[in-house]
Structure formats: structure tokens, C-alpha cells
Design an enzyme around this catalytic site. Structure first.
Site, short mmCIF file in Angstrom:
data_model
loop_
_atom_site.label_atom_id
_atom_site.label_comp_id
_atom_site.label_asym_id
_atom_site.label_seq_id
_atom_site.Cartn_x
_atom_site.Cartn_y
_atom_site.Cartn_z
N ASP A 24 0.81 -1.22 0.00
CA ASP A 24 0.00 0.00 0.00
C ASP A 24 0.85 1.27 0.00
OD1 ASP A 24 0.78 0.17 2.64
OD2 ASP A 24 -1.14 -0.56 3.43
N THR A 25 2.13 1.11 0.18
CA THR A 25 3.02 2.28 0.13
C THR A 25 4.24 1.95 -0.72
OG1 THR A 25 2.32 2.97 2.34
CG2 THR A 25 4.41 3.88 1.52
#
Lengths: 310, 310
Positions: A24-25
Site C-alpha cells: 500500500d506504500t
């Protein structure tokens, strides 16, 4: 022999989507990954837009200390990409954070002597520190110990740290005064922005920050605390600033010995090596004690966007 | 524990005369021994005159590569001391000899890229080598890989060695071009004038040749062949030039780690440390694995003259 997993090359839509779904990052190195000097690599913007549309976070992590984060936002803007200052971590910023949070120097009181460019001084000023040296034009004059304005009245007693990084305007005057501060071993800390011995540009390889920091270290007989990739100071700062779950983070870069090492040693969920910078597929796959291997690799970042569009 | 003999301090007429009688050739470091910067130390001239009157030979051996031997004769002359060019060995001259006699570069054909001052280029020119770089004013302009006159038409194909030394006019342009030559690992040799990390001047310690050579070495990922003291290349050249009997030679200097090491490792008959430079009596007497000890020591060279006059 540790249990090495063969790096996966991203060449199909399925692998590209699997890669995007895992994290997600995304932490990006910039030069060699997003652009080469002043040329944006194909489909970089589209790839970043894809991340945004998927609700993913993008953070930009560069060992270039010559520009401040604000200057970096302008570089992104020149390519039509909107990035907030908070999304950017330079080695100059990491060094300033180190001075503030680890060395605990007091803004408004303690000062920092800078051997390097404005990307360091600007970040220090923003935190309230007076930065001496740097691009002071008097350091461009021939050095004479008897007349140097930095020596005739003695050193500035409030200087508590030296930050050294890449300086395209290196002079003997700068080297000489920097050394005088570092000779105050009990009082003045020694911080290096990043250890890179060289950097690639326009088909050549030129001297990097590390070559200047090591020169200063050799004359001073002292070792610096290095702040940029692959040092964990930089990663810890980023993780804590965004309260990240490291297992959901992926480091994206073009160098095995800085970017990939940074991701592996930092125990991030994944790493992606792009071959648009200085590494080759052979090196990416090579099992060696001299470098780590990435989890994924691709010819260029834009490939992943292109594959998702098939 | 090796059989260390306690260094003898020269404080009486008897010891002074014994010292002079033991040797027929004296090798002198210059700065810190004969003079401090532009100030001649007391009774230096009288000491050298005494040697001449006793039929002894004096040879001057300096790691300063910024001046040529001819320039050095002028420095001696400015103090009223007559010295022949042949009596002087600088690290720049030693580096040029290394290029000629060890690397066997051909004068008139092979060229040398110089990172350093005129003391290197002048010695090379005298041997018939074309020296590039050095004090070329175009290296004082801001560096741009696309426009640098040293890169736009490619590197000079006849360059077969880089000599690097102290350069008070260091620029990024010089560092960048020097690195390009050193990247031709199979073709271009790498020579460093001397390893000294610093040198003393006017009560300060400033960055020395070694700090610049090590910066270049770090970016190139290569080690140089160092030519100055305490490297034996320099001593061998001197011994062979004058057909010296090493057992009758004494090295006189102000540094344990270069001058005294040079004399001890070179198996000269004796060594004399003078305390007019950077060392102390405590260090002269200290038994340590980190440095050698001299056979004799004195506060200053002129003391020996003064004692013989009693």
C-alpha cells in the site's frame, strides 16, 4: 547459503497486478527510476496516477542533497506531476532531521557548518537552525589562513555539527574551514549526507557525495554518521512520519547497493529494481555476497503501467 | 617487543659532534625542519654551512608537490642559502620519475593527466612529457558534462597515467575529468604524490595531498601508487642518483610517521627528529606500535650548530 528467492521479473499483466496488490506504500528513488536527469522516463506519470487511483501512497526518497524538498516539488511540477513537500525525503533533509532528533541541537542557538549545496542549508533553516558555510560566496575566494574571514576572528563557537555532502562548488577554502570545525572533536558532530562514491549522468559517472565526505573524513581522522540510503536513520524517520506498516511497503530503486539494500535491511515487505538506471538483469539475478537481490525487477517503471493496460 | 633503543637527545657538544661524525649524507625534510612557512628557523644556514665545511652532502626531500625543484632553489635563495636543483627531491618529481622509470611511459608520445599544481607538471615537462589538466584555466569554470572541453570530443587517447597531489585550486571540474581518465582502468595508471592527510601552517592544520588523492581513489574505486615519503620509491631513487652508502646516511625530519618511518624502513644509518614541527618530546620517546622512534632528536636543527660552537 541463505534461502535466496529468485527475483521475479515483471513481464505479464498478472504479475504486474499481483505486485501492485501486495503493497500500500511505495518508496521511490528518483533519478534513474522516474527520470534520467531532465528527461522523464516513459509512463512514469501514468504509473504514479495509477497508484493514486488505487489509493496507494507514494513517497520519494533520494540521496541527492543538492536540492531541498521544495525544489524537488518544482522538479516534479516541471514534468506535470503534483507532489507535496511532505512526500519527499532527501539525504539533506534526513541529515537535518538527524541533527534535530538524534543530536538534539537547539534551533535558534546551536549552528551547523555546511559543506554542500543549498538542499542542506534550506532544510536546516526551515527547522530554525542557522547554517554557516554552504554557498557563502566568500568560500569561493582563494584560501589564506591569515585573511580567511572564517578564521581571523576564530571559529564560530555555536557550531555543534558539520553536515557534509556533494558540492559542485567545492573549493580548498571550504575544505580547510570544514576541517577546522571537525578538529573540535569533543564539540562538533560529523554528519555525512550519503556515502555514494559516484552518480550517473548523461552516460558518464561523476564523483558523488561520498567522495567528498571521505576526503574530509581522511583529513580529520574521523568517521561521519551517514544519513542517506542505505542508512536506517532515513527509513526510521519515514516509517515514523507516516506511521507505516513496513510489511506493506515496497522500495523501488535502480541500485542494488543502496536502494535494494535499504529495502531489505529495513525489512520492508518488498523491493523492486528497475533497470533504467545503472544495474543489469544479470546483476539483479546474480547471487553474491556483495549485494542483495530484489524481490521484483522490471526494465522500467512504466512497464508495469503498460502491462496493467493490456 | 623488539629491541628498542631509547632515542638520544642532542643537548651537549660531545653528542652533537658524535652525531655529525657518524654520517656523510644528510637527507632533510624542509618545512618544519629548515623553516616554518616563510620564516627560516634560527641557525639553519649555519648548520648547513657546517655540513659543507665538513665535506658532508645535504639532500632535501619534501612531500610538497606544489613547487618544482627549480622553485625550491629560489625559496632557498630567498633565505640566502645556495642549493642546486639536483639536491632537491619533491614528491612531484618523485612521481614524474615513477612515471618515467617504473611505468616506462614514452616522452613525446604518452601524456599524463595532472590533478595538482605546477610542481608536478613542470617536472613532467622537463622530462619531455605533455602534462594535461593541472592549472589549465578551463578547469576553473563550472562543470557541465555536455560542454566541458575535456569531454565533448572524448578523452585524450594518449593519456596513460594520472598523477594526483595537493591542489589549492581544486574544482569539481577537475575531480570529474580526473575520474573519467581513471575509469580507463586497463590503460591509465594512478599515481599519488604523497599520502599526508594534512599539513601544518601558521598554527593550523590544513587538508593535505592525501585527502585529495583519497577522494579521487574513493570515487574511482582504485588505489594509487604513492610516491612521496615514506614510500621507498623515493628513497631508492635518491640512493641510486647519488650512489649513496645507506649506512652513512641520516634522515632529518619533523614527523614520525613519514620522515622517521622513511629513514627506519629505508634502513638508513640514522634518523634525527627535530621538535620544531609537529612532534613532541613525549611522542619521540613513546614506545608505540603506531610509530617508529628516531635514533636522535633535538629541539631544533640549529641547536646542533650552537652546541658545536660552545
Amino acid at each position: 547459503m541463505t534461502g535466496t528467492v529468485t527475483p521475479i521479473k515483471i513481464t505479464t499483466k498478472e504479475v504486474a497486478n499481483d505486485f501492485l496488490n501486495r503493497y500500500d506504500t511505495f518508496l521511490f528513488d528518483c533519478d534513474g527510476v522516474l527520470w534520467l536527469g531532465n528527461i522523464l522516463l516513459p509512463h512514469t506519470k501514468e504509473f504514479l496516477d495509477t497508484l493514486t487511483s488505487l489509493g496507494k501512497k507514494a513517497i520519494f526518497v533520494t540521496n541527492n542533497s543538492t536540492k531541498s524538498r521544495l525544489s524537488y516539488t518544482k522538479k516534479f511540477a516541471s514534468f506535470g506531476i503534483t507532489v507535496k513537500e511532505e512526500q519527499i525525503f532527501t539525504s539533506g533533509y534526513a541529515s537535518a532531521i538527524y541533527v534535530r532528533d538524534f543530536l538534539k541541537l537547539q534551533p535558534g542557538k546551536d549552528k551547523v557548518w555546511v559543506f554542500g549545496e543549498s538542499g542542506i542549508s534550506e532544510e536546516l533553516n526551515k527547522m530554525g537552525y542557522e547554517a554557516l558555510g554552504g554557498d557563502d560566496p566568500r568560500l569561493q575566494t582563494p584560501f589564506d589562513a591569515s585573511t580567511s574571514p572564517f578564521l581571523v576572528n576564530g571559529l564560530d563557537e555555536d557550531v555543534r555539527a558539520v553536515i557534509a555532502g556533494l558540492d559542485h562548488d567545492i573549493t580548498y577554502h571550504k575544505l580547510a574551514v570544514t576541517l577546522q570545525y571537525l578538529q573540535q572533536e569533543d564539540k562538533v558532530h560529523f554528519v555525512g549526507t550519503n556515502v555514494d562514491s559516484t552518480f550517473p549522468q548523461k552516460g558518464h559517472t561523476f564523483p558523488g557525495a561520498g567522495s567528498m565526505v571521505e576526503s574530509i573524513a581522511f583529513s580529520a581522522g574521523r568517521r561521519p554518521a551517514y544519513c542517506g540510503k542505505p542508512n536506517m536513520n532515513m527509513l526510521n524517520t519515514i516509517v515514523s512520519a507516516f506511521n507505516l506498516d513496513k510489511s506493506k511497503c515496497c522500495m523501488v530503486g535502480d541500485r542494488l547497493n543502496t536502494d535494494m539494500k535499504f529495502g531489505v535491511e529495513g525489512k520492508l515487505g518488498g523491493t523492486l529494481l528497475v533497470l533504467s538506471g545503472i544495474e543489469t538483469e544479470e546483476r539483479a539475478l546474480e547471487v553474491s555476497e556483495e549485494h542483495v537481490n530484489p524481490k521484483f525487477f522490471a526494465e522500467k517503471l512504466g512497464d508495469i503501467y503498460e502491462l496493467t493496460q493490456q
